[in-house]
Motif scaffolding. Sequence first.
Motif, PDB file in Angstrom:
ATOM      1  N   ASP A   1      19.175   7.743   0.748  1.00 52.77           N
ATOM      2  CA  ASP A   1      20.139   6.660   0.948  1.00 52.77           C
ATOM      3  C   ASP A   1      21.086   6.508  -0.231  1.00 52.77           C
ATOM      4  O   ASP A   1      22.040   5.729  -0.170  1.00 52.77           O
ATOM      5  N   ARG A   2      20.850   7.265  -1.327  1.00 55.51           N
ATOM      6  CA  ARG A   2      21.731   7.236  -2.504  1.00 55.51           C
ATOM      7  C   ARG A   2      21.485   8.482  -3.324  1.00 55.51           C
ATOM      8  O   ARG A   2      20.428   9.108  -3.205  1.00 55.51           O
ATOM      9  N   ASP A   3      22.434   8.830  -4.139  1.00 54.65           N
ATOM     10  CA  ASP A   3      22.252   9.999  -4.997  1.00 54.65           C
ATOM     11  C   ASP A   3      22.013   9.605  -6.445  1.00 54.65           C
ATOM     12  O   ASP A   3      21.887  10.466  -7.320  1.00 54.65           O
ATOM     13  N   SER A   4      21.938   8.274  -6.706  1.00 60.31           N
ATOM     14  CA  SER A   4      21.688   7.808  -8.057  1.00 60.31           C
ATOM     15  C   SER A   4      21.067   6.422  -7.989  1.00 60.31           C
ATOM     16  O   SER A   4      21.451   5.613  -7.130  1.00 60.31           O
ATOM     17  N   LEU A   5      20.114   6.155  -8.866  1.00 65.40           N
ATOM     18  CA  LEU A   5      19.510   4.821  -8.908  1.00 65.40           C
ATOM     19  C   LEU A   5      19.132   4.475 -10.333  1.00 65.40           C
ATOM     20  O   LEU A   5      18.880   5.355 -11.162  1.00 65.40           O
ATOM     21  N   ALA A   6      19.121   3.153 -10.611  1.00 64.04           N
ATOM     22  CA  ALA A   6      18.708   2.642 -11.914  1.00 64.04           C
ATOM     23  C   ALA A   6      17.344   1.983 -11.778  1.00 64.04           C
ATOM     24  O   ALA A   6      17.015   1.405 -10.740  1.00 64.04           O
TER      25      ALA A   6
ATOM     26  N   GLY B   1      14.012   0.412  -9.274  1.00 69.57           N
ATOM     27  CA  GLY B   1      14.747   0.574  -8.030  1.00 69.57           C
ATOM     28  C   GLY B   1      13.920   1.297  -6.990  1.00 69.57           C
ATOM     29  O   GLY B   1      12.788   1.712  -7.241  1.00 69.57           O
ATOM     30  N   GLU B   2      14.494   1.424  -5.796  1.00 69.96           N
ATOM     31  CA  GLU B   2      13.830   2.109  -4.698  1.00 69.96           C
ATOM     32  C   GLU B   2      14.760   3.163  -4.109  1.00 69.96           C
ATOM     33  O   GLU B   2      15.974   2.966  -4.042  1.00 69.96           O
ATOM     34  N   LEU B   3      14.162   4.243  -3.687  1.00 68.16           N
ATOM     35  CA  LEU B   3      14.889   5.310  -3.004  1.00 68.16           C
ATOM     36  C   LEU B   3      14.375   5.371  -1.574  1.00 68.16           C
ATOM     37  O   LEU B   3      13.172   5.569  -1.348  1.00 68.16           O
TER      38      LEU B   3
ATOM     39  N   ARG C   1      10.210   4.704   1.878  1.00 68.52           N
ATOM     40  CA  ARG C   1      10.813   4.193   0.651  1.00 68.52           C
ATOM     41  C   ARG C   1       9.875   4.522  -0.509  1.00 68.52           C
ATOM     42  O   ARG C   1       8.653   4.434  -0.375  1.00 68.52           O
TER      43      ARG C   1
ATOM     44  N   VAL D   1      18.314   9.615 -11.819  1.00 66.63           N
ATOM     45  CA  VAL D   1      17.654   8.375 -12.211  1.00 66.63           C
ATOM     46  C   VAL D   1      18.204   7.937 -13.558  1.00 66.63           C
ATOM     47  O   VAL D   1      18.266   8.729 -14.508  1.00 66.63           O
TER      48      VAL D   1
END
Length: 373
Positions: free
Chosen positions: A273-278, A281-283, A337, A371
Amino acid sequence: MGVMNELINRENVGMLAKILAEAAPGSHWPHVVAAASELDLLSLRARTDAVSRALLADLRLLPDPGYPTAARAFRSALTAAGFTGWILWPVSEAAVTLALEAGSGADPGKDFDDCLALLAELTPRLTGEFAVRRLLAADLERSLQAIQGWTVHPDEHVRRLASEGTRPYLPWAVRVPGIVLAPEATIPLLDALYRDPSDYVRRSAANHLNDVARHAPALVVATAQRWLSAPDSNTAPVVRHGLRTLIKNAHPGALALLGFVPASIAVNGPRLDRDSLALPGELAFDFEISNTGPADARLAVDYVVHYVKANGTRSAKVFKIGALTLAAGETRSVTKRHAFRQMTTRVHHAGVHALELQINGIRHGHTEFQVRV
């Protein structure tokens, strides 16, 4: 961890001193009393060691110091309702220390054998799984001979101790090299317990089998196959739990034993659902699996996260999704998730991570993401 440390605290250490004074009339426990005020900055393990040392110091002040005197006091204390819980961890450690020191006399193993029996008596109040490991390390054969008898004990806590105390990689516990070097040594215990009427005991047996899989996978698969040849209604879940690490590691024998044989499938994904997260967080990700073969397909579906390590390389960890059975031509959609947060057991590092699927041991759809820490 602070809450865990308080399992041994000023109050229950003070109560221990009072109970032992009543259990052994004329005895005094000044070192135990003093230890109660010295625990605040210590971990649970350090508190255990401090109270155990205090017990030994006071026991050695008695007119007849040694294991038999300690064992009499501890058995007498079992009549007190307050002689229970985590305060018995240092009690069991002190008993083992004295039993291992008793190496003279007509039967140098008498105190050793009695200490094993004492741990079985104490374990319904608090498990003796930690203390028993020092006896196993000192004399594996003698210990296992006694422990085999625990597998038919009427108390489920004692039966569980037979399995849990002998686990190769018991959390929080010291290693017993002989158990790792001779993995077949504890299989007779598991053979006696995998059909135990208590789920508490069966789960321990499954965890023990999973431990053995780390260094003797072929033995574990053979043992599980033997159990499945004479099953009861609980055998299948015990085996699944016992083989869980081998399944995650794509061991062919374990996969085949549970019916996860090579299958004709098509995999679409995973889609992130995203290509980057801080952090934190959840992927989220989803994917589809299609059975392209002519027969039903039984599938062990997992996913793999490739974490960035401190040195910049990546380390894979497998996470379970579940087992699916797809009819010929059927397609199933799956959504999942995965949380990313700093933990004491896993420190996250910034960088390019990756996620892929693992189905019946085969990897699919390697996908990268960033990440930020």
